[in-house]
Design a protein around this motif. Structure first.
Motif, mmCIF file in Angstrom:
data_model
loop_
_atom_site.group_PDB
_atom_site.id
_atom_site.type_symbol
_atom_site.label_atom_id
_atom_site.label_comp_id
_atom_site.label_asym_id
_atom_site.label_seq_id
_atom_site.Cartn_x
_atom_site.Cartn_y
_atom_site.Cartn_z
ATOM 1 N N ALA A 1 0.827 -1.209 0.000
ATOM 2 C CA ALA A 1 0.000 0.000 0.000
ATOM 3 C C ALA A 1 0.863 1.262 0.000
ATOM 4 O O ALA A 1 0.561 2.232 -0.714
ATOM 5 N N ALA A 2 1.943 1.255 0.769
ATOM 6 C CA ALA A 2 2.827 2.426 0.813
ATOM 7 C C ALA A 2 3.503 2.659 -0.536
ATOM 8 O O ALA A 2 3.688 3.812 -0.955
ATOM 9 N N ASN A 3 3.869 1.581 -1.235
ATOM 10 C CA ASN A 3 4.494 1.732 -2.551
ATOM 11 C C ASN A 3 3.535 2.379 -3.547
ATOM 12 O O ASN A 3 3.923 3.270 -4.314
ATOM 13 N N LEU A 4 2.286 1.935 -3.544
ATOM 14 C CA LEU A 4 1.303 2.556 -4.439
ATOM 15 C C LEU A 4 1.059 4.014 -4.054
ATOM 16 O O LEU A 4 0.869 4.869 -4.926
ATOM 17 N N GLU A 5 1.082 4.282 -2.767
ATOM 18 C CA GLU A 5 0.901 5.660 -2.295
ATOM 19 C C GLU A 5 2.031 6.560 -2.802
ATOM 20 O O GLU A 5 1.802 7.699 -3.220
ATOM 21 N N LYS A 6 3.252 6.042 -2.778
ATOM 22 C CA LYS A 6 4.395 6.830 -3.252
ATOM 23 C C LYS A 6 4.297 7.107 -4.746
ATOM 24 O O LYS A 6 4.612 8.214 -5.206
ATOM 25 N N LEU A 7 3.869 6.125 -5.511
ATOM 26 C CA LEU A 7 3.716 6.335 -6.948
ATOM 27 C C LEU A 7 2.632 7.380 -7.225
ATOM 28 O O LEU A 7 2.797 8.247 -8.094
ATOM 29 N N GLY A 8 1.522 7.292 -6.478
ATOM 30 C CA GLY A 8 0.464 8.274 -6.657
ATOM 31 C C GLY A 8 0.911 9.681 -6.290
ATOM 32 O O GLY A 8 0.561 10.653 -6.973
ATOM 33 N N SER A 9 1.698 9.806 -5.231
ATOM 34 C CA SER A 9 2.193 11.126 -4.822
ATOM 35 C C SER A 9 3.105 11.715 -5.886
ATOM 36 O O SER A 9 3.059 12.928 -6.162
ATOM 37 N N PHE A 10 3.939 10.871 -6.492
ATOM 38 C CA PHE A 10 4.818 11.381 -7.545
ATOM 39 C C PHE A 10 4.006 11.898 -8.722
ATOM 40 O O PHE A 10 4.281 12.980 -9.252
ATOM 41 N N LEU A 11 3.025 11.125 -9.162
ATOM 42 C CA LEU A 11 2.253 11.532 -10.338
ATOM 43 C C LEU A 11 1.488 12.820 -10.076
ATOM 44 O O LEU A 11 1.416 13.692 -10.951
ATOM 45 N N GLU A 12 0.924 12.966 -8.890
ATOM 46 C CA GLU A 12 0.229 14.214 -8.579
ATOM 47 C C GLU A 12 1.206 15.379 -8.506
ATOM 48 O O GLU A 12 0.898 16.497 -8.935
ATOM 49 N N GLY A 13 2.401 15.118 -7.970
ATOM 50 C CA GLY A 13 3.414 16.176 -7.919
ATOM 51 C C GLY A 13 3.970 16.508 -9.285
ATOM 52 O O GLY A 13 4.257 17.678 -9.593
ATOM 53 N N PHE A 14 4.133 15.511 -10.136
ATOM 54 C CA PHE A 14 4.642 15.753 -11.485
ATOM 55 C C PHE A 14 3.686 16.620 -12.280
ATOM 56 O O PHE A 14 4.110 17.425 -13.112
ATOM 57 N N SER A 15 2.406 16.471 -12.011
ATOM 58 C CA SER A 15 1.423 17.294 -12.699
ATOM 59 C C SER A 15 1.693 18.778 -12.501
ATOM 60 O O SER A 15 1.509 19.591 -13.409
ATOM 61 N N GLY A 16 2.178 19.148 -11.301
ATOM 62 C CA GLY A 16 2.504 20.539 -11.058
ATOM 63 C C GLY A 16 3.915 20.896 -11.439
ATOM 64 O O GLY A 16 4.184 21.975 -11.965
ATOM 65 N N ALA A 17 4.861 19.975 -11.214
ATOM 66 C CA ALA A 17 6.268 20.282 -11.453
ATOM 67 C C ALA A 17 6.586 20.429 -12.935
ATOM 68 O O ALA A 17 7.451 21.199 -13.317
ATOM 69 N N TYR A 18 5.900 19.712 -13.779
ATOM 70 C CA TYR A 18 6.222 19.745 -15.203
ATOM 71 C C TYR A 18 5.231 20.556 -16.020
ATOM 72 O O TYR A 18 5.612 21.259 -16.955
ATOM 73 N N LYS B 1 -4.406 9.820 -8.361
ATOM 74 C CA LYS B 1 -5.544 9.606 -7.463
ATOM 75 C C LYS B 1 -5.998 8.151 -7.481
ATOM 76 O O LYS B 1 -6.362 7.590 -6.431
ATOM 77 N N ALA B 2 -5.971 7.538 -8.660
ATOM 78 C CA ALA B 2 -6.361 6.126 -8.754
ATOM 79 C C ALA B 2 -5.420 5.243 -7.944
ATOM 80 O O ALA B 2 -5.857 4.322 -7.236
ATOM 81 N N LEU B 3 -4.120 5.509 -8.029
ATOM 82 C CA LEU B 3 -3.152 4.711 -7.276
ATOM 83 C C LEU B 3 -3.339 4.898 -5.770
ATOM 84 O O LEU B 3 -3.208 3.936 -4.996
ATOM 85 N N LYS B 4 -3.648 6.094 -5.345
ATOM 86 C CA LYS B 4 -3.889 6.315 -3.918
ATOM 87 C C LYS B 4 -5.162 5.610 -3.452
ATOM 88 O O LYS B 4 -5.227 5.098 -2.330
#
Length: 435
Positions: free
Chosen positions: A220-237, A339-342
């Protein structure tokens, strides 16, 4: 005389300085070790409890020596119970139960085979008996050693195979000179069973550590980390203001890297969790292998994210016009996939079924179709040079691959929910967010 005394005086001065600094160095070393021990205890308090459990188990098994009636019954074989507790009692219940069963059944089988080899060798006469025993030892140990090369046997039964060879060799070899070998084997088996029972009772009854729960939290924590990256990438890039990009703290975007190296931990946890009995929400024959499937798909997604992360630090960037064309679709795909991964992480953590992740996945797939149409039509026609296209197309292609990976992870989690009988919940109605 003077030249001889000078080296002696220098040596005495050197020893004086060493002795003078010794208390300070010793103090610093003690403080350093105490700090490390404090950190270990704070990071994982269960380690301290495990240490106390080992001490308690050894104290209990030592009663085979301390209590006279028990010592009179077990004799010197009681030491095998002490050794069993030291070798069997692991940090987790699954590890303890796995080692205990391996040791018990391997001792029983090895002892039975050893006694059988003795009877077979006795039929060969006094001259042929050592030859037959030697051949039996060679054939069995060679066969068992070959079994240890099979990955399935190595993962679950390696310890038992070693104990099998050890017990068989001891019984068959010692029985050649000792007529009481059968009695010795019986006493050792009995004390080993006592040691395994004490270790298992202490492991289960006193603050048990279930490795299955740790595996669930890890996935669950691994999926949470992937979801956090994707949401952050949406703003960073994707966020662009005029001609300059908005500066965003990207430190949290590094969490996904631990997913890349989690394969060994997941496989070890699954092998140990399969030994655990049903407990709490984890019923008998829980589909532990399905967690490996989810973890493998999560790592595949993290490899795509590793590529996506490289574009944040890339010196070659797409033209602002092209980047502006794809930013809305990329933002939608990464945000919805995150959001789906989270949601999938929450599904595994709470063991409850939810349908809200389907809404986010469908949104990300719809954005991917729009981006694909844009790449096939307007974007390529409006561009002037190939160098302006490549960075944008690379990012768009990677993001679409991540959308596909997210859908596969969702299917694997749904399969896990079906096999493990997750509870159903009424998901709230999700409405589209305004851009």
């Amino acid at each position: 005389m003077a030249s001889a005394s000078q080296p002696n005086a220098g040596s005495q001065a050197c020893w004086w300085w060493l002795l003078k600094d010794l208390p300070e160095k010793t103090k610093n070393k003690v403080v350093n070790v105490a700090g490390k021990a404090n950190k270990l205890g704070r990071d994982e308090p269960r380690r301290i409890i495990h240490c106390l459990k080992v001490g308690l188990a050894l104290t209990l098994v030592s009663l085979l020596y301390y209590v006279h009636p028990l010592y009179k019954f077990f004799h010197e074989s009681g030491v095998w119970a002490v050794l069993t507790v030291l070798l069997v009692l692991e940090f987790t219940v699954g590890g303890t139960l796995g080692r205990g069963l391996n040791r018990t059944f391997a001792t029983l089988l090895g002892g039975a085979l050893g006694v059988g080899a003795q009877h077979l060798a006795a039929l060969s006469g006094e001259i042929g008996q050592p030859i037959v025993l030697g051949l039996c030892v060679m054939v069995l140990t060679a066969a068992v050693t070959f079994l240890r090369f099979f990955p399935e046997m190595k993962a679950r039964y390696d310890y038992g195979l070693i104990i099998l060879m050890l017990t068989f060799s001891m019984v068959s070899v010692s029985g050649y000179r000792d007529e009481d070998a059968l009695t010795i084997a019986y006493e050792r088996l009995l004390t080993i069973i006592v040691g395994c029972v004490i270790a298992l009772l202490v492991s289960i009854l006193i603050c048990p550590v279930w490795v299955g729960e740790d595996l669930q939290r890890l996935i669950a924590a691994n999926l949470e980390k992937l979801g956090s990256f994707l949401e952050g990438f949406s703003g960073a890039y994707c966020r662009i203001s005029g001609d300059a990009q908005i500066t965003i703290d990207q430190s949290f975007l590094q969490g996904y890297k631990s997913v890349l190296t989690s394969k060994h931990s997941e496989e070890t946890m699954v092998n140990l969790a399969r030994w655990e009995p049903g407990h709490g929400r984890f019923l008998f024959r829980h589909p532990w292998k399905q967690y490996l499937k989810v973890g493998t798909l999560a790592r595949q997604c993290s490899y795509k994210i590793e590529i996506l992360s490289g574009h944040l630090a890339s010196e070659i960037e797409a033209a602002q016009e092209i980047r502006g064309e794809i930013q809305e679709s990329c933002r939608e795909m990464t945000r919805e996939s995150g959001k789906a991964l989270k949601e999938l992480a929450a599904t595994i953590r709470t063991m409850t079924r939810s349908t809200s992740m389907d809404f986010h996945i469908e949104n990300s797939k719809s954005a991917a179709k729009n981006l694909m149409s844009l790449l096939e039509t307007g974007l390529l026609e409006d561009s002037t040079t190939l160098l302006e296209i490549i960075p944008a197309v690379a990012v768009a292609s990677t993001v679409m691959d991540i959308v596909t990976c997210t859908e596969r992870i969702s299917d694997a989690v749904k399969e896990l929910a079906s096999l493990a009988h997750f509870k159903s919940t009424i998901s709230p109605v999700v409405t589209p967010e305004e851009p």
